[in-house]
Design a protein around this motif. Structure first.
Motif, short mmCIF file in Angstrom:
data_model
loop_
_atom_site.label_atom_id
_atom_site.label_comp_id
_atom_site.label_asym_id
_atom_site.label_seq_id
_atom_site.Cartn_x
_atom_site.Cartn_y
_atom_site.Cartn_z
N ARG A 116 0.80 -1.23 0.00
CA ARG A 116 0.00 0.00 0.00
C ARG A 116 0.83 1.28 0.00
NH1 ARG A 116 -4.77 -1.13 3.59
NH2 ARG A 116 -5.22 -2.44 1.79
N ASP A 117 2.02 1.25 0.58
CA ASP A 117 2.78 2.49 0.74
C ASP A 117 4.00 2.61 -0.17
OD1 ASP A 117 1.05 3.36 2.75
OD2 ASP A 117 2.16 2.23 4.28
N ARG A 118 4.24 1.66 -1.04
CA ARG A 118 5.48 1.71 -1.81
C ARG A 118 5.42 2.79 -2.89
NH1 ARG A 118 3.14 -2.82 -4.42
NH2 ARG A 118 3.37 -2.81 -6.68
N ARG A 119 6.56 3.40 -3.13
CA ARG A 119 6.68 4.46 -4.14
C ARG A 119 8.16 4.81 -4.29
NH1 ARG A 119 6.84 9.82 -1.70
NH2 ARG A 119 6.81 9.65 0.57
N LEU A 120 8.49 5.50 -5.37
CA LEU A 120 9.83 6.01 -5.57
C LEU A 120 9.88 7.49 -5.22
CD1 LEU A 120 10.95 4.44 -8.99
CD2 LEU A 120 11.59 3.74 -6.67
N GLU A 121 10.92 7.87 -4.52
CA GLU A 121 11.16 9.28 -4.23
C GLU A 121 11.85 9.92 -5.43
OE1 GLU A 121 10.35 10.93 -1.54
OE2 GLU A 121 9.88 9.39 -0.04
N PHE A 122 11.65 11.22 -5.61
CA PHE A 122 12.42 11.97 -6.58
C PHE A 122 13.79 12.32 -5.99
CE2 PHE A 122 8.18 13.56 -8.33
CZ PHE A 122 8.23 12.69 -9.41
N ALA A 123 14.69 12.78 -6.87
CA ALA A 123 16.00 13.28 -6.44
C ALA A 123 16.06 14.75 -6.84
CB ALA A 123 17.11 12.49 -7.10
N PRO A 124 15.44 15.64 -6.05
CA PRO A 124 15.32 17.05 -6.46
C PRO A 124 16.65 17.77 -6.59
CG PRO A 124 14.63 16.75 -4.17
CD PRO A 124 14.82 15.39 -4.74
N SER A 125 17.71 17.26 -5.98
CA SER A 125 19.00 17.95 -6.06
C SER A 125 19.79 17.56 -7.30
CB SER A 125 19.84 17.63 -4.81
OG SER A 125 20.13 16.25 -4.74
N VAL A 126 19.32 16.55 -8.03
CA VAL A 126 20.05 16.08 -9.22
C VAL A 126 19.37 16.64 -10.47
CG1 VAL A 126 20.94 14.09 -10.48
CG2 VAL A 126 20.69 13.97 -8.00
N ALA A 127 19.81 17.81 -10.89
CA ALA A 127 19.26 18.44 -12.09
C ALA A 127 20.16 18.22 -13.30
CB ALA A 127 19.05 19.93 -11.86
N GLU A 128 21.30 17.60 -13.07
CA GLU A 128 22.23 17.31 -14.17
C GLU A 128 22.86 15.95 -13.91
OE1 GLU A 128 26.24 19.22 -16.21
OE2 GLU A 128 24.78 20.51 -15.21
N VAL A 129 22.85 15.09 -14.92
CA VAL A 129 23.42 13.75 -14.81
C VAL A 129 24.74 13.74 -15.56
CG1 VAL A 129 23.10 11.31 -15.37
CG2 VAL A 129 21.15 12.68 -14.59
N ASP A 130 25.82 13.52 -14.86
CA ASP A 130 27.14 13.55 -15.47
C ASP A 130 27.42 12.29 -16.29
OD1 ASP A 130 27.61 15.96 -14.29
OD2 ASP A 130 28.89 15.18 -12.68
N ALA A 131 28.24 12.45 -17.31
CA ALA A 131 28.67 11.29 -18.09
C ALA A 131 29.46 10.34 -17.21
CB ALA A 131 29.52 11.75 -19.27
N GLY A 132 29.21 9.04 -17.39
CA GLY A 132 29.97 8.03 -16.67
C GLY A 132 29.32 7.50 -15.42
#
Length: 403
Positions: free
Chosen positions: A254-270
């Protein structure tokens, strides 16, 4: 990223030389014992050996899962020949490989074990279900519980029992998917968005595992990206939709969900990334110049029985410059094996032992050479406009979700 199908596309050619260990790698390495591109090539062996192993793996799948289908076996053999031609072209460096030759290299990479696609069975990642020639299993097995929790939040969108796409829970009764998936299950009109009848989100659909699990009705499309999504892919459009679904009938889920990552606005290569999803008909969302006989072969062999649930690790390729706007780029590239679909899958960064978060939303992929899949980086999309005349952050806040 530059590309010229059948012409002088040196950036794609160099990427393939690097991937097959024919030139030194320039891609950054990253933690958690995951390999750089050069280490991938070294672990997988010489190009001729990789082509041979991939062909053997594809033939095995055809024999075991498709009854030795003669047409598929012929396509596998053709891919081997064309891949050998492509490798000769890359060595000679007088021209870039053709679209068909690039497509055959895609087939080799999809099945040579450097980017495995693991089945999910009974809620767990089956690390023996995919051919693997690099250290993925060693890296990921200690995180098995963490990865299973991530996969548990991902379900298949269905009309009746026909798979349409993927969605993932961001609250007990809210799921995120693509707008192009929502367009297949709902009518968008001037007076609002109306979901068709008999639409569900099912968290099972596993190969030789749970057929149906925690199935819930999809009741609403609460909002979506402002503009219609239609081929060819336009990275400036927000391919996102928020779905309202029934609560689970099981207290366990009933309570499962994924959280967002609000501090990650850029994903680096690698960075090491992962996604979970279900095969879909990728052909209607991929530009026609990237579709060829080997693309169809890959889709067929990876699809599995009835579009089953898969976990795919990979490496980020960094932000996609083509999506630069007033607030900067908002999509990232990755090379996890989602080339047979997975529209609406979450993209997570694997870093440490913390629960995985939804950093991105996968929405498409590119064929014929320098493999790249695309995901909206959700924090970077916070100011993008959605239906209802507000931005994504505001629209989510109206449903008590913080981005």
């Amino acid at each position: 990223m530059t590309r010229e199908i059948g012409g002088q596309d040196w950036s794609a050619a160099d990427a393939w030389r690097q991937r097959f260990g024919m030139m030194s790698a320039s891609a950054p390495s990253f933690e958690s014992a995951l390999e750089s591109n050069q280490e991938i090539a070294d672990a997988a062996g010489a190009p001729e050996d990789r082509i041979k192993r991939a062909r053997e793996e594809m033939r095995r799948i055809v024999q075991e899962h498709f009854g030795g289908d003669a047409a598929l076996l012929a396509a596998v053999d053709s891919a081997k020949v064309t891949s050998e031609q492509a490798m000769n072209v890359l060595r000679d460096a007088q021209r870039a490989p053709t679209s068909a030759e690039y497509g055959s290299l895609e087939a080799i990479v999809a099945f040579d074990g450097t980017r495995p696609s693991f089945l999910v069975r009974d809620g767990d990642i089956d690390f023996e279900s995919s051919y693997c020639t690099s250290p993925w299993k060693t890296t990921l097995k200690p995180r098995r519980e963490q990865l299973a929790a991530f996969a548990a939040c991902v379900g298949r969108i269905e009309v009746g029992e026909i798979g349409i796409g993927t969605a993932f829970l961001i609250s007990p009764t809210l799921a995120l998917s693509n707008r192009h998936v929502a367009q297949a299950i709902a009518q968008f009109g001037p007076s609002g968005i109306t979901v068709k009848s008999d639409v569900y989100l099912d968290f099972g659909r596993e190969h030789q595992g749970r057929e149906s699990h925690d199935r819930r009705a999809v009741r609403k499309v609460l909002f979506a990206g402002k503009r219609l999504i239609a081929p060819p892919i336009d990275h400036e459009k927000l391919d996102l939709a928020l779905l309202g679904v029934d609560a689970s009938s099981s207290s366990e889920h009933r309570d499962r969900r994924l959280e967002f990552a609000p501090s990650v606005a850029e994903v680096d290569a690698g960075w090491m990334v992962a996604t979970v999803g279900y095969p879909a008909d990728w052909r209607q969302w991929v530009p026609t110049e990237f579709v060829n006989e080997y693309g169809e072969l890959i889709a067929k062999l990876l699809e599995g029985e009835k579009g089953t649930k898969r976990f795919a690790p990979g490496q980020s390729g960094g932000m996609l410059a083509e999506t630069a706007n007033a607030t900067g780029p908002r999509s990232a590239m990755h090379d996890a094996t989602t080339i047979n679909g997975n529209s609406g899958s979450p993209l997570a960064i694997i870093d440490g032992a913390a629960p995985l978060q939804a950093v991105g939303l996968h929405y498409g992929g590119q064929w014929a050479g320098q493999r790249a899949n695309w995901a909206h980086v959700l924090a970077a999309c916070a100011n993008a406009e959605v239906t209802g005349g507000v931005d994504l952050r505001t629209a989510l806040k109206q449903h008590d979700i913080t981005l």
